[in-house]
Design a protein around this motif. Structure first.
Motif, mmCIF file in Angstrom:
data_model
loop_
_atom_site.group_PDB
_atom_site.id
_atom_site.type_symbol
_atom_site.label_atom_id
_atom_site.label_comp_id
_atom_site.label_asym_id
_atom_site.label_seq_id
_atom_site.Cartn_x
_atom_site.Cartn_y
_atom_site.Cartn_z
ATOM 1 N N THR A 144 0.828 -1.202 0.000
ATOM 2 C CA THR A 144 0.000 0.000 0.000
ATOM 3 C C THR A 144 0.860 1.249 0.000
ATOM 4 O OG1 THR A 144 -1.890 -1.083 1.052
ATOM 5 C CG2 THR A 144 -1.727 1.303 1.308
ATOM 6 N N GLU A 145 1.933 1.256 0.801
ATOM 7 C CA GLU A 145 2.837 2.400 0.796
ATOM 8 C C GLU A 145 3.505 2.567 -0.559
ATOM 9 O OE1 GLU A 145 2.538 1.525 5.215
ATOM 10 O OE2 GLU A 145 2.318 0.466 3.332
ATOM 11 N N ARG A 146 3.902 1.464 -1.174
ATOM 12 C CA ARG A 146 4.525 1.548 -2.504
ATOM 13 C C ARG A 146 3.512 2.039 -3.542
ATOM 14 N NH1 ARG A 146 9.361 -0.692 -3.528
ATOM 15 N NH2 ARG A 146 8.816 -1.689 -5.494
ATOM 16 N N PHE A 147 2.271 1.607 -3.419
ATOM 17 C CA PHE A 147 1.228 2.098 -4.319
ATOM 18 C C PHE A 147 1.036 3.603 -4.154
ATOM 19 C CE2 PHE A 147 -3.310 3.348 -4.303
ATOM 20 C CZ PHE A 147 -3.497 3.388 -5.671
ATOM 21 N N LEU A 148 0.968 4.073 -2.917
ATOM 22 C CA LEU A 148 0.781 5.503 -2.680
ATOM 23 C C LEU A 148 1.950 6.311 -3.235
ATOM 24 C CD1 LEU A 148 -0.679 5.336 0.933
ATOM 25 C CD2 LEU A 148 -1.909 6.031 -1.127
ATOM 26 N N VAL A 149 3.153 5.784 -3.116
ATOM 27 C CA VAL A 149 4.325 6.452 -3.692
ATOM 28 C C VAL A 149 4.145 6.637 -5.197
ATOM 29 C CG1 VAL A 149 6.760 6.099 -4.283
ATOM 30 C CG2 VAL A 149 6.007 5.861 -1.911
ATOM 31 N N THR A 150 3.596 5.614 -5.859
ATOM 32 C CA THR A 150 3.407 5.720 -7.316
ATOM 33 C C THR A 150 2.353 6.752 -7.691
ATOM 34 O OG1 THR A 150 1.703 3.979 -7.464
ATOM 35 C CG2 THR A 150 4.022 3.282 -7.594
ATOM 36 N N GLN A 151 1.445 7.077 -6.767
ATOM 37 C CA GLN A 151 0.435 8.094 -7.035
ATOM 38 C C GLN A 151 0.977 9.501 -6.796
ATOM 39 O OE1 GLN A 151 -2.905 6.801 -8.198
ATOM 40 N NE2 GLN A 151 -1.235 5.352 -8.447
ATOM 41 N N ILE A 152 1.996 9.612 -5.937
ATOM 42 C CA ILE A 152 2.564 10.908 -5.571
ATOM 43 C C ILE A 152 3.758 11.265 -6.457
ATOM 44 C CG2 ILE A 152 3.691 12.190 -3.689
ATOM 45 C CD1 ILE A 152 2.079 10.377 -1.750
ATOM 46 N N CYS A 153 4.515 10.261 -6.856
ATOM 47 C CA CYS A 153 5.763 10.496 -7.588
ATOM 48 C C CYS A 153 5.696 9.923 -9.004
ATOM 49 C CB CYS A 153 6.944 9.850 -6.854
ATOM 50 S SG CYS A 153 7.209 10.476 -5.188
ATOM 51 N N GLN A 154 6.587 10.425 -9.849
ATOM 52 C CA GLN A 154 6.777 9.864 -11.183
ATOM 53 C C GLN A 154 8.116 9.157 -11.247
ATOM 54 O OE1 GLN A 154 5.580 13.847 -13.204
ATOM 55 N NE2 GLN A 154 5.140 12.286 -14.748
ATOM 56 N N ARG A 155 8.247 8.313 -12.288
ATOM 57 C CA ARG A 155 9.497 7.612 -12.549
ATOM 58 C C ARG A 155 9.899 7.885 -13.999
ATOM 59 N NH1 ARG A 155 6.504 6.348 -9.110
ATOM 60 N NH2 ARG A 155 4.838 6.104 -10.641
ATOM 61 N N LEU A 156 11.053 7.451 -14.398
ATOM 62 C CA LEU A 156 11.445 7.640 -15.792
ATOM 63 C C LEU A 156 10.469 6.940 -16.724
ATOM 64 C CD1 LEU A 156 15.348 7.324 -15.804
ATOM 65 C CD2 LEU A 156 13.983 9.328 -16.428
ATOM 66 N N THR A 157 10.053 5.736 -16.338
ATOM 67 C CA THR A 157 9.148 4.941 -17.171
ATOM 68 C C THR A 157 7.966 4.484 -16.348
ATOM 69 O OG1 THR A 157 10.460 2.973 -16.665
ATOM 70 C CG2 THR A 157 10.970 4.132 -18.715
ATOM 71 N N SER A 158 6.991 3.892 -17.021
ATOM 72 C CA SER A 158 5.790 3.412 -16.348
ATOM 73 C C SER A 158 5.382 2.082 -16.960
ATOM 74 C CB SER A 158 4.665 4.440 -16.498
ATOM 75 O OG SER A 158 3.449 3.950 -15.984
#
Length: 501
Positions: A144-158
């Motif tokens: 859940t924490e990792r999921f929330l991180v993906t909603q708050i932050c971007q990465r080089l790719t998806s």
């Protein structure tokens, strides 16, 4: 009335730290939070109580914690005061107050003028069973924490539904051996605090991964990362890896910055507004570089009593609480339709000890597996989810697909310290050689086949024995549209909306 604006700013700090409702704290904690003296805290508490923002019940005795109750949202307290000033014709004071804590007065004025029409607010609620861990992208392991991180932050790719696409990067290219990669990055992306995201931010975050205790085994083949130009990043590897872009789509590879209060700031679809023991709030990022969310806000509320009955795989997203919900399914064309957790034991099959030491993840499912699989004399050591470094004779653990079965399993095999199991050198070499072979295969389908062969070989040899799989169960409000279960057992919040028809 600048003094009231300052009080609003300090109250918002208290609200962000302790959240709505009842909390317990000391005057010294508030003094440290607000960077003021304890004497001034007492003055502020009286003023905030007089404004009906808080209730404060002191406790007698040294070091005793008092009861603090936040009665009103900071922005609502602001609106109440702004309304009184508007009614008096003090429009300049309205703008001044609405700009508290650096807000854009013009944008907040629009929100203030429409604040009485709550029926149009698109807000989703998430009831949850435990307090969240601090949202640091490179430290969180729970899904859940990792999921929330993906909603708050971007990465080089998806990676969406198993397919690789661009995020901060819109183009990437390797050399002929896949030992050097170039990523071309979007210009004009902004962090939630308004600062422009630079390529140096990406270099900084990803370079930290190569030194991270949790993640360096996955990223240790990165020799150097540098900014070639203002929008191109060069990544040099010690060995070929045709699937580096998939690795850089993972949650720990998020690009972020932290404030002095350790608040996560990203550039993703939602900005973190409140993070307390009782509630997390995400607000829509209107400046998001991709498609901005339709939801205005998402709030996660903690219900500790769920911890005894809620299954790890069960989640819920609501419009109000409680309400009638329906089960969300995966995308019809996706291999994530039945996504979930895989549970297994990792061991040395040649182990001949009469007293075995087992490390067991602290999830209810792994604890139950220990009760089923353990024999007399077994000793158990509980470890936090995803912490494999303490592995001894046998480890009972699990992984989830996180939208990409390939990179999730490859990362697990790379991270797990098989050498701690005292496996024969030949078998350790085989695991390492097969991981290298997977990375050296350019075709993702063939690479996935090699990964499956490694899984089967480990299972057949009794080293990584898969015990069971458990599908995720996401229940959503009947009014929530567009929800599809993702590889975290949640749904992508930027893609859902609430039907008011």
């Amino acid at each position: 009335m600048g003094n009231l604006k300052r009080k609003l700013e300090l109250y918002e700090k208290i609200f962000q730290a302790f959240g709505p409702g009842v909390s317990r704290c000391q005057v010294s904690q508030l003094a440290a939070l607000l960077h003021v003296s304890e004497r001034h805290v007492q003055t502020l508490l009286k003023a905030m109580t007089a404004q009906c923002w808080i209730e404060w019940q002191a406790s007698s005795g040294r070091n005793k914690k008092a009861q603090l109750t936040c009665l009103i949202e900071p922005i609502e307290a602001c609106y109440q005061y702004a309304q009184s000033q508007a009614d008096s014709g003090n429009i300049e004071q309205v703008f001044n107050t609405l700009s508290f804590n650096g807000r854009n007065a013009g944008a907040e004025l629009q929100a203030f003028l429409s604040s009485n029409n709550h029926s149009t607010q698109s807000v989703a609620f998430i009831p949850f069973h435990r307090e969240l861990e601090a949202l640091h992208p490179q430290r969180v392991l729970r899904r859940t924490e990792r999921f929330l991180v993906t909603q708050i932050c971007q990465r080089l790719t998806s990676i969406q539904q198993g397919r690789l696409s661009g995020d901060l990067a819109y183009h990437w290219q390797p050399n002929e051996e896949a030992t050097v990669w170039y990523f071309q990055v979007r210009n004009g992306v902004q962090f939630h605090n308004g600062r422009t995201l630079e390529v140096q931010d990406i270099v900084r975050c990803l370079s930290l991964l190569t030194k991270s205790k949790l993640w360096r085994r996955c990223y240790q083949h990165i020799v150097e990362m540098s900014a070639v130009t203002g929008d191109v990043i060069k990544v040099t590897l010690s060995e070929p890896d045709w699937h580096l872009p998939r690795l850089l789509a993972r949650a720990e590879a998020s690009i972020f910055e932290h404030t002095s209060e350790d608040k996560l700031i990203g550039s993703g679809a939602f900005a973190l507004e409140v993070f307390s023991s009782k509630m997390l709030r995400l607000n829509r990022n209107n400046a998001y570089s991709r498609s901005a969310p339709i939801l205005n806000r998402v709030e996660l509320w903690v219900y500790p009593e769920w911890s005894q009955t809620k299954a790890c795989a069960q989640n819920q997203v609501c419009v109000k609480m409680p309400e009638k919900t329906v089960k969300a399914s995966g995308a019809s064309d996706s291999d994530l339709q039945n996504c979930g957790s895989t549970f297994f034991k990792v061991q040395n099959p040649k182990l001949s000890k009469t007293t075995r030491e087992l490390t067991v993840e602290d999830t209810s499912e792994c604890q139950a597996l220990f009760e089923q699989l353990s024999v007399s004399g077994d000793q158990k050591t509980n470890v936090e989810y995803g912490h494999y470094t303490a592995a001894k004779d046998i480890a009972l653990c699990s992984i989830i697909d996180e939208n990409d079965t390939f990179s999730s399993w490859l990362s697990f095999f790379t991270r797990f310290p098989f050498e701690a199991l005292s496996l024969a050198t030949e078998r350790l070499n085989t695991i390492e050689q097969r991981i290298t072979s997977i990375r050296r295969e350019p075709d993702i389908v063939l690479a996935m086949n090699r990964l499956l062969e490694l899984r089967h070989w480990l299972d057949e040899n009794g080293i990584v024995v898969e015990i069971k799989q458990e599908a995720f169960n996401l229940e959503v409000s009947e009014k929530i549209q567009g929800a599809q279960v993702n590889g975290f057992g949640w749904c992508d919040l930027e893609k859902v909306w609430i039907s008011h028809i």
